[in-house]
Design a protein around this motif. Structure first.
Motif, mmCIF file in Angstrom:
data_model
loop_
_atom_site.group_PDB
_atom_site.id
_atom_site.type_symbol
_atom_site.label_atom_id
_atom_site.label_comp_id
_atom_site.label_asym_id
_atom_site.label_seq_id
_atom_site.Cartn_x
_atom_site.Cartn_y
_atom_site.Cartn_z
ATOM 1 N N ILE A 257 1.436 -1.259 -5.121
ATOM 2 C CA ILE A 257 2.519 -1.594 -6.040
ATOM 3 C C ILE A 257 3.029 -2.993 -5.689
ATOM 4 O O ILE A 257 3.032 -3.386 -4.522
ATOM 5 C CB ILE A 257 3.681 -0.580 -5.983
ATOM 6 N N TYR B 231 0.850 -1.190 0.000
ATOM 7 C CA TYR B 231 0.000 0.000 0.000
ATOM 8 C C TYR B 231 0.889 1.245 0.000
ATOM 9 O O TYR B 231 1.802 1.371 0.816
ATOM 10 C CB TYR B 231 -0.901 -0.019 1.240
ATOM 11 N N VAL B 232 0.615 2.163 -0.922
ATOM 12 C CA VAL B 232 1.382 3.400 -1.014
ATOM 13 C C VAL B 232 0.407 4.575 -0.997
ATOM 14 O O VAL B 232 -0.357 4.776 -1.948
ATOM 15 C CB VAL B 232 2.226 3.443 -2.309
ATOM 16 N N PRO B 233 0.399 5.371 0.088
ATOM 17 C CA PRO B 233 -0.449 6.561 0.103
ATOM 18 C C PRO B 233 0.134 7.614 -0.851
ATOM 19 O O PRO B 233 1.342 7.767 -0.949
ATOM 20 C CB PRO B 233 -0.406 7.033 1.556
ATOM 21 N N SER B 234 -0.749 8.301 -1.535
ATOM 22 C CA SER B 234 -0.296 9.280 -2.519
ATOM 23 C C SER B 234 -1.275 10.453 -2.540
ATOM 24 O O SER B 234 -2.245 10.454 -3.292
ATOM 25 C CB SER B 234 -0.215 8.620 -3.899
ATOM 26 N N GLY B 235 -1.026 11.441 -1.699
ATOM 27 C CA GLY B 235 -1.907 12.605 -1.645
ATOM 28 C C GLY B 235 -3.289 12.219 -1.167
ATOM 29 O O GLY B 235 -3.456 11.596 -0.132
ATOM 30 N N SER C 179 -5.231 10.187 -2.729
ATOM 31 C CA SER C 179 -5.564 8.821 -3.149
ATOM 32 C C SER C 179 -4.439 7.880 -2.705
ATOM 33 O O SER C 179 -3.515 8.278 -2.008
ATOM 34 C CB SER C 179 -5.730 8.773 -4.670
ATOM 35 N N SER C 180 -4.535 6.657 -3.100
ATOM 36 C CA SER C 180 -3.493 5.687 -2.789
ATOM 37 C C SER C 180 -3.489 4.628 -3.875
ATOM 38 O O SER C 180 -4.391 4.562 -4.702
ATOM 39 C CB SER C 180 -3.749 5.059 -1.431
ATOM 40 N N HIS C 181 -2.462 3.825 -3.874
ATOM 41 C CA HIS C 181 -2.393 2.737 -4.848
ATOM 42 C C HIS C 181 -1.546 1.599 -4.281
ATOM 43 O O HIS C 181 -0.862 1.743 -3.277
ATOM 44 C CB HIS C 181 -1.849 3.219 -6.191
#
Length: 100
Positions: free
Chosen positions: A72, A62-66, A68-70
């Motif tokens: 990898i 899990y990668v938080p990104s602003g 949203s998240s995605h």
């Protein structure tokens, strides 16, 4: 039909049969791998002369990104074998070599 055309057609047909035979006898793409469950995939390399092999496990991270998240894929590999128990428990199942 001219004899030259017949030879070309026969050669093309023979090449098609040879290609089909090669593809039919090829090992499946999932040989030595297990997919699904708690991990994305687990694949074992060939067994070496000393009885050890390399197992690679791919998991989703899990990668938080602003806002949203995605997810990898993250791949880790470890050497396993009869005298080398895995350090990480996620590598231990199945305990033997995955033969496909």
């Amino acid at each position: 039909m001219r004899p030259t055309n017949r030879r070309c057609i026969a050669a093309g047909f023979a090449a098609g049969l040879l290609t089909t035979a090669v593809l039919a006898t090829a090992p499946p793409a999932a040989a030595g791998c297990i997919y699904g469950g708690p991990v994305l995939g687990k694949c074992d390399g060939p067994v070496q002369a000393d009885g050890n092999w390399e197992r690679c496990v791919t998991v989703a991270q899990y990668v938080p990104s602003g806002l949203s998240s995605h997810l990898i894929p993250v791949r880790r590999c470890e050497v396993m074998g009869p005298a080398r128990p895995p350090v990480d428990p996620s590598f231990a199942d199945p305990p033997g070599h995955i033969d496909g």
